[in-house]
Design a protein around this motif. Structure first.
Motif, mmCIF file in Angstrom:
data_model
loop_
_atom_site.group_PDB
_atom_site.id
_atom_site.type_symbol
_atom_site.label_atom_id
_atom_site.label_comp_id
_atom_site.label_asym_id
_atom_site.label_seq_id
_atom_site.Cartn_x
_atom_site.Cartn_y
_atom_site.Cartn_z
ATOM 1 N N MET A 20 80.764 54.222 25.020
ATOM 2 C CA MET A 20 81.581 53.011 25.102
ATOM 3 C C MET A 20 81.595 52.455 26.533
ATOM 4 S SD MET A 20 84.609 54.234 22.595
ATOM 5 C CE MET A 20 85.275 52.837 21.739
ATOM 6 N N PHE A 74 74.453 51.662 12.377
ATOM 7 C CA PHE A 74 75.254 51.159 11.253
ATOM 8 C C PHE A 74 76.158 50.016 11.709
ATOM 9 C CE2 PHE A 74 79.154 51.580 8.602
ATOM 10 C CZ PHE A 74 78.595 51.153 7.407
ATOM 11 N N ARG A 75 76.778 50.188 12.871
ATOM 12 C CA ARG A 75 77.685 49.149 13.352
ATOM 13 C C ARG A 75 76.939 47.865 13.718
ATOM 14 N NH1 ARG A 75 81.010 51.687 18.033
ATOM 15 N NH2 ARG A 75 81.865 49.583 18.105
ATOM 16 N N SER A 78 76.656 44.537 11.259
ATOM 17 C CA SER A 78 77.563 43.400 11.088
ATOM 18 C C SER A 78 77.676 42.545 12.353
ATOM 19 C CB SER A 78 78.954 43.898 10.681
ATOM 20 O OG SER A 78 79.511 44.631 11.737
ATOM 21 N N TRP A 202 67.233 46.771 8.928
ATOM 22 C CA TRP A 202 68.218 45.943 8.244
ATOM 23 C C TRP A 202 68.963 45.058 9.258
ATOM 24 C CZ3 TRP A 202 72.482 48.404 4.562
ATOM 25 C CH2 TRP A 202 73.176 47.375 3.933
ATOM 26 N N GLN A 209 67.471 36.418 10.697
ATOM 27 C CA GLN A 209 67.745 35.391 9.700
ATOM 28 C C GLN A 209 68.851 34.445 10.148
ATOM 29 O OE1 GLN A 209 66.699 38.310 6.225
ATOM 30 N NE2 GLN A 209 67.653 36.505 5.377
ATOM 31 N N PHE B 160 63.703 39.392 2.732
ATOM 32 C CA PHE B 160 64.457 40.484 3.370
ATOM 33 C C PHE B 160 64.619 41.658 2.400
ATOM 34 C CE2 PHE B 160 68.858 42.183 3.749
ATOM 35 C CZ PHE B 160 68.657 42.971 4.866
ATOM 36 N N LEU B 164 63.235 45.438 3.170
ATOM 37 C CA LEU B 164 64.086 46.630 3.121
ATOM 38 C C LEU B 164 63.538 47.658 2.123
ATOM 39 C CD1 LEU B 164 66.557 47.052 4.852
ATOM 40 C CD2 LEU B 164 67.973 46.597 2.861
ATOM 41 N N THR B 543 75.766 46.463 -0.724
ATOM 42 C CA THR B 543 75.463 45.846 0.575
ATOM 43 C C THR B 543 76.729 45.252 1.191
ATOM 44 O OG1 THR B 543 73.304 45.275 -0.302
ATOM 45 C CG2 THR B 543 73.971 44.149 1.698
ATOM 46 N N LEU B 546 78.981 47.995 2.502
ATOM 47 C CA LEU B 546 78.500 48.590 3.754
ATOM 48 C C LEU B 546 78.753 47.655 4.939
ATOM 49 C CD1 LEU B 546 75.149 50.261 2.630
ATOM 50 C CD2 LEU B 546 77.180 51.412 3.470
ATOM 51 N N LEU B 547 78.480 46.368 4.732
ATOM 52 C CA LEU B 547 78.687 45.405 5.829
ATOM 53 C C LEU B 547 80.168 45.305 6.176
ATOM 54 C CD1 LEU B 547 76.173 42.575 4.842
ATOM 55 C CD2 LEU B 547 75.959 44.252 6.662
ATOM 56 N N THR B 549 82.385 47.683 5.788
ATOM 57 C CA THR B 549 82.751 48.917 6.501
ATOM 58 C C THR B 549 82.305 48.839 7.961
ATOM 59 O OG1 THR B 549 82.329 50.057 4.435
ATOM 60 C CG2 THR B 549 82.611 51.444 6.361
ATOM 61 N N ALA B 550 81.084 48.326 8.180
ATOM 62 C CA ALA B 550 80.577 48.208 9.557
ATOM 63 C C ALA B 550 81.482 47.284 10.371
ATOM 64 C CB ALA B 550 79.151 47.685 9.541
ATOM 65 N N THR B 551 81.912 46.180 9.766
ATOM 66 C CA THR B 551 82.794 45.244 10.476
ATOM 67 C C THR B 551 84.126 45.912 10.821
ATOM 68 O OG1 THR B 551 81.810 43.486 9.163
ATOM 69 C CG2 THR B 551 83.791 42.917 10.363
ATOM 70 N N LEU B 553 84.748 49.045 11.187
ATOM 71 C CA LEU B 553 84.525 50.041 12.246
ATOM 72 C C LEU B 553 84.464 49.368 13.615
ATOM 73 C CD1 LEU B 553 81.833 52.644 11.103
ATOM 74 C CD2 LEU B 553 84.000 53.120 12.207
ATOM 75 N N ASN B 554 83.773 48.249 13.669
ATOM 76 C CA ASN B 554 83.638 47.527 14.945
ATOM 77 C C ASN B 554 84.984 47.027 15.444
ATOM 78 O OD1 ASN B 554 80.932 47.846 15.454
ATOM 79 N ND2 ASN B 554 80.345 46.131 14.153
ATOM 80 N N LEU B 557 86.959 50.018 16.663
ATOM 81 C CA LEU B 557 86.454 50.572 17.932
ATOM 82 C C LEU B 557 86.345 49.508 19.024
ATOM 83 C CD1 LEU B 557 83.698 52.885 16.422
ATOM 84 C CD2 LEU B 557 85.829 53.604 17.459
#
Lengths: 252, 560
Positions: A20, A74-75, A78, A202, A209, B160, B164, B543, B546-547, B549-551, B553-554, B557
């Motif tokens: 971090m 993974f992060r 998004s 991904w 895009q 895309f 993948l 999908t 997952l996206l 969850t990633a958001t 998490l961001n 954190l």
């Protein structure tokens, strides 16, 4: 003592949450040359620390490195802001250098680190160019770069591909050598590497895009990359591909 | 000889470089250069195949002091190089005018040339690293070819999906390469196969036989590339890309799974149950692809699912040990599907004036669904339906090989041939016809011609691709199962199919009176099929999850 060295090295070869610090620094670095310098040199002190102390690298450290890399990959899915995305990709790529250190090959780890960092430097320079033209380098905000600024879009596409370890660029060969080396010795690690690689693809495709695709602005928008700058980027990418082929020699 | 092989792959690459360096503006020159170089590449590939047919032995062209970059000359690579160069040439020529008014004309030919080069290197790769690089590049280049129209978000969205799925298929191949290199200590494919045949069964990884694991990983890579069930959703949706790219994809790229399994045939002969799984996945894909094809109201999606069904059949052929038949299948399918895609525009244009469909007996039967009211004696027709195809198939196969019926895989394929032939005759005698016997006779004759042609050509492929009879025998033997179980399975499936025909016969004879419950079951089935088994919805939900969850998490954190 070993643990202290490893923890300190874990700041430069980013292990979460020590990573971090790097992201916070990168966010505060506004000058392009400073960002480029950070991206190019950050992992080198970590490698030097490990080389100097030569501490044993325990298995749990490898698992930590893989988890850190997977977390950032993974992060990154998004993320839409190119600067942040570059930082996350850097953390994800550099964490894998621990695996390179654990299985030293013919190619020195410093060169692997340089190969992983170089596309990120190009990416941050392109991001600065986008910020100068549009006020932000943000996927989905304007889009249509391929229509509006075809040269910049073309270079951006190739640089992102280089960063996410597509063939002929150094990250591809680092990942390839790591996956090949771990496939039989540590199948779980090889599977994790494969998953991380997939997440990069991904994340990279999503970012592209958001920036490249779309109708674009038909009016007189900002200027495209100059031919000289395009050639400079092309030369840098060709050099990177050459570096990738050099790393490939290490697979023997 | 060496120069010729290098030339086949190098010419499209040279063309791409020339286009990038010389043609910055749209114009015919880029297309002319591209077509010229592809023609030369095709001629060189034809010469290479000529040499292989003339009996030139396998050889590898290697870079000095490098473990990678080698090209392999053998019957499989020679044949596939000609197929790829040929299909690519047709697509190039077609694109010259088709793409003329599209933006990025020169870029399109550049990408097409790079794709041709990557495909040619892939089929001629003489070592694992070169194969991996080419295998990866094909997926990346296809992503950009499908998304050639950068204004179209939907084209990019589906390209895309393709990227993948292809990445999911790339990674097992990397793992397989790592395992093989670690166990046998070489990257070179010919050397690797020699070492495997000398020492096939002493390696274990995590409790599994090494070659079983490698076979499964290679099969997984092939499944992703050839749109097998659960990894197929990208294929029917990639129709927003340019038509020439669709043609190239359906005629060439998607067939790579069949090629890969053939390339690693020396691995598969030492695997245990992997070929059975391959057969099962192929079978499920063939059935589901065909069912989905029949229920589409969009002709392009219908073509996509048709390809999926064909790919299932091709993979299934590998699963029964008929490796060379899969190569013949992929070539035949490639030519037929490429023609369909390239001709679709012209056909649609012509059909606006006149659909050209004669309102004859076939039209009455197939389109208007009006079967004949007067029937011949059912016992006689049933006997013809069941016996004639079997006789033709047996005769045709005995003509090419006396020991054919010793191979279980061959019997499975004969079984499919029999079902197809019987279905043809079964359909024929329900048609309205002034002279039914003439119609049946013609159907039987055309079936015989197809079976005979198929048997002779596939036998020729077998002899050309795998000249060693012992190796051919090993391929079929690797796919064998316990004889008793096999016989029971064949008898059971035959009984189910014959019962199905009888039920259909009686349902039509007694009118279409259906119980309410059956009708509801059909409706549920139709909904399921028309929603493509909800797989795309499931993947989309996954999908999104997952996206999300990633958001989260961001945010949690603080983006650091």
């Amino acid at each position: 003592m070993d643990a202290a060295f490893l923890l300190l090295a874990g700041v430069f070869l980013p292990l979460f949450p020590l990573s971090m610090l790097f992201n916070a620094l990168l966010r505060r670095a506004h000058r392009p040359w400073l960002r480029a310098l950070l991206l190019l040199t950050w992992p080198q002190p970590g490698l030097a620390l490990v080389a100097a102390a030569q501490p044993p690298l325990p298995d749990w450290l490898m698992a930590w490195a893989l988890l850190s890399s997977a977390l950032y990959a993974f992060r990154a899915l998004s993320l839409r802001e190119l600067g942040l995305w570059t930082g996350f990709l850097a953390c994800s790529l550099w964490a894998l250098l621990w695996l390179v250190l654990a299985r030293p090959g013919e190619v020195p780890p410093g060169l692997h680190a340089l190969g992983l960092s170089a596309p990120l430097v190009l990416l941050t320079l392109l991001g600065t160019g986008l910020e100068r033209r549009f006020g932000a380098a943000y996927a989905g905000l304007y889009g249509g770069l391929a229509q509006q600024l075809p040269r910049l879009a073309g270079v951006l596409v190739v640089v992102v591909l280089a960063g996410i370890a597509m063939p002929l660029f150094p990250p591809f060969f680092t990942l390839l050598s790591l996956t090949l080396a771990t496939a039989s010795a540590a199948p779980a690690a090889a599977l994790a590497l494969a998953g991380i690689w997939l997440l990069w693809s991904w994340a990279g495709a999503r970012l592209l895009q958001g920036l490249v695709v779309g109708p674009g602005d038909s009016g007189g928008g900002p200027a495209d990359l100059s031919p000289a700058a395009t050639w400079a980027y092309a030369a840098a990418l060709a050099a990177l591909a050459g570096g990738g082929l050099y790393l490939l020699g290490g697979l023997a | 000889m060496e120069r010729l092989i290098v030339l086949v792959a190098a010419l499209p690459l040279c063309s791409a470089l020339l286009i990038q360096l010389l043609f910055h503006r749209p114009g015919w020159r880029a297309a002319q250069v591209s077509v010229t170089f592809t023609t030369l590449s095709f001629l060189a590939a034809a010469a290479v195949l000529g040499l292989a047919l003339a009996g030139q032995g396998p050889m590898a062209i290697t870079l000095p002091a490098a473990p990678w970059g080698s090209l392999l000359f053998d019957p499989l690579s020679a044949l596939m190089m000609l197929v790829i160069a040929g299909i690519s040439l047709i697509v190039h020529v077609y694109s010259v005018r088709y793409m003329a008014e599209e933006p990025g004309y020169a870029r399109f030919f550049l990408l097409l040339d790079l794709m041709t080069a990557a495909l040619l290197v892939m089929v001629a790769a003489g070592d694992l690293i070169t194969l991996l690089i080419a295998w990866h590049l094909v997926g990346v280049l296809l992503y950009f070819l499908l998304g050639h129209d950068s204004r179209s978000p939907s084209a990019w969205r589906y390209s895309f999906w393709t990227l993948l799925t292809y990445r999911i298929g790339d990674l097992p191949l990397v793992l397989a390469a790592g395992l093989l290199h670690h166990a046998y200590g070489t990257w070179s494919l010919p050397e690797l196969f020699t070492r495997i045949s000398a020492d096939p069964g002493t390696h274990q990884i995590a409790g599994f036989e090494l070659l079983d694991l490698v076979g499964a990983l290679i099969a997984l890579a092939a499944f992703a590339r050839s749109a097998q069930f659960l990894l197929h959703t990208w294929l029917p949706y990639t129709m927003d890309g340019p038509t020439p790219v669709s043609a190239l994809m359906h005629a060439g790229i998607v067939n790579a799974g069949g090629f890969l399994i053939n390339r690693f045939a020396p691995v598969f002969i030492h695997t245990g149950g992997v070929l059975h799984w391959i057969f099962l996945v192929g079978l499920v894909t063939a059935v589901i692809g065909s069912v989905l094809m029949l229920t589409q109201n969009d002709i392009k999606k219908s073509l996509g699912y048709s390809t999926m069904g064909q790919m299932g059949f091709m993979i299934m052929e590998c699963g029964v040990g008929a490796f060379s038949l899969a190569i013949y299948h992929l070539i035949a399918h490639g030519l037929f599907k490429g023609t369909l895609f390239l001709g679709a525009g012209g056909v649609i244009h012509a059909a606006r004036r006149d659909d050209g469909v004669p309102k004859d007996e076939l039209y009455t039967f197939v389109v208007e669904r009006r079967p004949a009211r007067q029937r011949k004696p059912w016992l006689l027709m049933a006997a013809i339906t069941l016996a004639v195809p079997v006789s033709i198939l047996v005769a045709a196969h005995l003509l090419v090989a006396q020991d054919y019926f010793q191979k279980q895989g061959a019997i499975v394929l004969l079984f499919f041939g029999w079902v197809t032939g019987a279905q043809l005759i079964f359909a024929t005698y329900r048609m309205r016809s002034q002279n039914l016997w003439r119609l049946v006779g013609l159907s039987v004759f055309s079936f015989a011609v197809v079976v005979l042609g198929y048997s002779l050509i596939s036998h020729a492929f077998d002899l050309f691709l795998y000249p060693d009879p012992a190796f051919r025998q090993q391929l079929y033997a690797a796919a064998d199962i316990d004889l008793l179980r096999f016989d029971i399975l064949v008898a059971f499936v035959t009984a189910v199919i014959v019962l199905g025909w009888l039920l259909t016969y009686y349902a039509e004879r007694n009118g279409s009176r259906r119980h309410r419950r059956t009708g509801r079951a059909w409706l549920v089935f139709y909904v399921l099929v028309s929603r493509e088994f909800y797989l795309t919805d499931l993947y989309a939900a996954l999908t999104r999850g997952l996206l999300h969850t990633a958001t989260r998490l961001n945010v949690w954190l603080r983006w650091a």
